[in-house]
Design a protein around this motif. Structure first.
Motif, short mmCIF file in Angstrom:
data_model
loop_
_atom_site.label_atom_id
_atom_site.label_comp_id
_atom_site.label_asym_id
_atom_site.label_seq_id
_atom_site.Cartn_x
_atom_site.Cartn_y
_atom_site.Cartn_z
N ILE A 146 0.88 -1.17 0.00
CA ILE A 146 0.00 0.00 0.00
C ILE A 146 0.92 1.21 0.00
O ILE A 146 1.51 1.56 1.02
N PRO A 201 0.62 4.88 -1.17
CA PRO A 201 -0.09 6.05 -1.72
C PRO A 201 0.83 7.16 -2.19
O PRO A 201 0.40 8.02 -2.95
N SER A 207 -1.34 5.37 -5.45
CA SER A 207 -2.35 6.39 -5.17
C SER A 207 -3.53 6.33 -6.14
O SER A 207 -4.62 6.80 -5.82
N LEU A 262 -6.36 3.10 -4.98
CA LEU A 262 -6.93 2.96 -3.64
C LEU A 262 -8.39 3.42 -3.59
O LEU A 262 -9.02 3.35 -2.53
N SER A 301 -6.13 5.41 3.55
CA SER A 301 -5.21 4.35 3.08
C SER A 301 -5.44 3.06 3.86
O SER A 301 -5.48 1.96 3.29
#
Length: 612
Positions: free
Chosen positions: A402, A404, A424, A427, A444
């Motif tokens: 993950i 972002p 980014s 998500l 997030s």
């Protein structure tokens, strides 16, 4: 010889004003001495002692045709010439004496005697005309480049607490322009880059013209210039011998020579470092370990390695932030405990300060000290096994990222061995940027729950999560809202409008520190509330800071420590690290163990490998 010739009186050499030739004879009797030859092309014409700068302004008196200003306003021309000469001297003196760190910009720094300036003046006076002109031009260009390098150092010290690396840091200039665009918009980026380019060209041109002008002035007043150089040289040696200072600043300096010497050594060290790193990277204690014997103590668990941007020790130890950050950590510890979780915390030493998160992340995951871009490139083009790769090698975990903060192609992501990467754009966020931060941390974490952790009938997950809300410039900062209200992130448009303006915040260091503290609190709450809401018996959270913040926040702190915590509900997980001596809770004690970040990988894999 005719009687008329013999009767003519012989001229007296002394009376005629002529000197004997080198062979002891004078000019032929009765012969008028030849006029002095005109200077050859490229040579300086002789000038009378005391002829000034009128030539440069077009004023009469130097044999040149006066310019418009000199014909109409000779007095103004002389004053203009004098002013330009003074400005040239000030610029050259500034370039020779300006330090490479903002905090050293003080009056005493500019009233020193630079050894390089004295030696250069003497050299220019001694050289013949053509070499002198070439030397003056080359010196001006080099002096301009040296000044630009000092300005680069100022910027790097303000952000990374280190000087600019001539070998390895050029790629960071592109990152800096991206940061400007994301923080201050496209217009702000264009204006800033344009201003930098104009300053660069102007410095090279002006320092070159200034050195040439001062050189011509010294040649016209050669005797005065020679005596001045002698006096300054004597004064420099005296001040250096006696150690005379203005406050804490030495009067005699050879700072530019030391500066250049340090840079030469920096380049040599960078070239040597590549060889040393290859040798270090070839050693891996777990390279021959069978997959079924790797990380056996975590089988069946979801393991989350989470980085909080700029979460450094200063947030916990600094008196101006300790109370507020301490309250957030105590609140998180108590909340996790009420949900059945326990935690342990210690300190890691990061390879970077202020920025360079990818260097810290790769150090933590690879078990190697990734202190510069050269090492990072060598690492990500090698077959070195990272912590994330070892989880994948076992076949017992699905590995995801993950990230972002990633907004464009990230080929290095493949090196870390992640099965899937959510940047980014993936998500599901439809809210605004918060300055540099593309996605608020709370969103997030909720996206991770929706996309991976919350799925039914899934295999265990190992996730690398990077929380970016605490990334510089910390303005505006999001705040926690009800998890049910997150939606697609549109709610954050209103929250951003309620936040602060980074252009106003960065005018006051205390406001910067206050916003930084709020950003760290938001990131910690996003993580601990997610853990309380979605974590279970099989969830293991490891979270840490990647580096200390920029010097504006550090306020003189030169340490590189960052906090690290392990959170789990299963007591067996924390029992395996009981001998680490970490502190109970999310706040590490001041005397808690402190390791290099590169040591974590092997310690972690040893602790969670097969036990005797």
């Amino acid at each position: 010889m005719s009687p008329f010739t013999r009767s003519r009186p012989q001229p007296d050499p002394a009376a005629s004003g002529t000197e004997p030739d080198d062979d002891g004879t004078g000019p032929a009797p009765g012969r008028i001495p030849a006029p002095a030859p005109s200077p050859a092309p490229g040579e300086d014409a002789p000038r009378e002692e005391g002829s000034g700068g009128a030539a440069d302004s077009g004023a009469a008196g130097d044999g040149r045709r006066p310019g418009w200003l000199g014909r109409r306003h000779p007095r103004a021309a002389r004053w203009t010439s004098l002013a330009i000469t003074v400005l040239a001297g000030v610029l050259v003196l500034f370039a020779l004496l300006v330090p490479n760190r903002i905090e050293r910009l003080e009056f005493a720094s500019f009233v020193r005697i630079p050894a390089e300036g004295v030696l250069l003046a003497g050299l220019l006076l001694a050289l013949p005309p053509r070499p002198r002109r070439i030397t003056a031009v080359v010196t001006g260009v080099l002096l301009g480049l040296l000044t630009v390098l000092k300005f680069l150092d100022m910027g790097f010290y303000q952000v990374l607490a280190r000087p600019f690396d001539l070998v390895l840091d050029w790629i960071l200039l592109d990152d800096a322009t991206d940061f400007l665009r994301e923080s201050f918009g496209r217009t702000g980026q264009v204006l800033a880059v344009t201003a930098v380019l104009v300053l660069f060209v102007a410095l090279l041109v002006l320092t070159t013209l200034a050195v040439v002008r001062l050189t011509n002035l010294m040649v016209r007043h050669r005797q005065t210039a020679g005596r001045t150089v002698l006096v300054l040289g004597t004064a420099w040696m005296t001040c250096m011998t006696l150690g005379l200072q203005i406050g804490t600043v030495p009067i005699a300096t050879k700072g530019n020579a030391d500066f250049v010497g340090n840079r030469v050594e920096q380049v040599r060290a960078g070239l040597r470092d590549a060889r040393v790193f290859r040798q270090q990277a070839a050693v891996d204690a777990f390279a021959e370990t069978p997959p079924d014997r790797l990380l056996t103590g975590l089988r069946g668990k979801d393991v989350l390695f989470t980085f909080i941007e700029s979460y450094g020790r200063v947030a916990i130890d600094d008196p101006a932030m300790a109370a507020q950050t301490g309250a957030v950590l105590e609140e998180g510890t108590a909340g996790l405990k009420s949900a059945g979780f326990a935690s342990r915390s210690g300190w890691l030493r990061s390879p970077v300060t202020g920025a360079g998160s990818w260097l810290a992340h790769s150090t933590f995951l690879s078990g190697l000290w990734i202190k510069n871009q050269q090492r990072y490139r060598s690492l990500t083009t090698s077959d070195r096994m990272t912590l994330t790769k070892y989880f994948g090698r076992t076949g017992a975990w699905r590995t995801v990222g993950i990230v972002p903060g990633v907004r464009r192609a990230w080929p290095e992501g493949k090196f870390f061995g992640l099965d899937h990467i959510y940047d980014s754009e993936h998500l599901g966020y439809h809210g605004p940027y918060f300055s540099w931060t593309p996605v608020p941390d709370q969103f997030s974490m909720e996206a991770f729950q929706r996309l991976e952790h919350g799925k039914k009938d899934r295999e265990p997950i190992m996730a690398e999560i990077i929380l970016a809300s605490s990334h510089n410039p910390w303005s505006p900062v999001a705040h926690m809202i009800d998890w049910e209200d997150l939606g697609d992130g549109s709610v954050f448009h209103r929250i951003k409008k309620e936040g602060t303006d980074p252009k106003e915040v960065w005018k006051d260091p205390e406001k910067v520190r206050a916003e930084y503290r709020k950003a760290i609190a938001y990131s910690i709450r996003s993580l601990t509330e997610w853990m309380r809401r979605y974590g279970d018996e099989d969830t293991v959270l490891v979270f840490l800071g990647d580096h200390q913040p920029v010097p504006t926040v550090l306020a003189g702190d030169t340490g590189r420590d960052v906090p690290i915590s392990i959170v789990a509900k299963d007591s067996k997980v924390l029992d395996r690290v009981a001998d680490w001596g970490w502190t109970d809770g999310l706040k590490p004690a001041k005397n808690a163990p402190r390791w290099g970040m590169d040591r974590f990988r092997d310690r972690f894999m040893t602790a969670y490998g097969p036990q005797p």
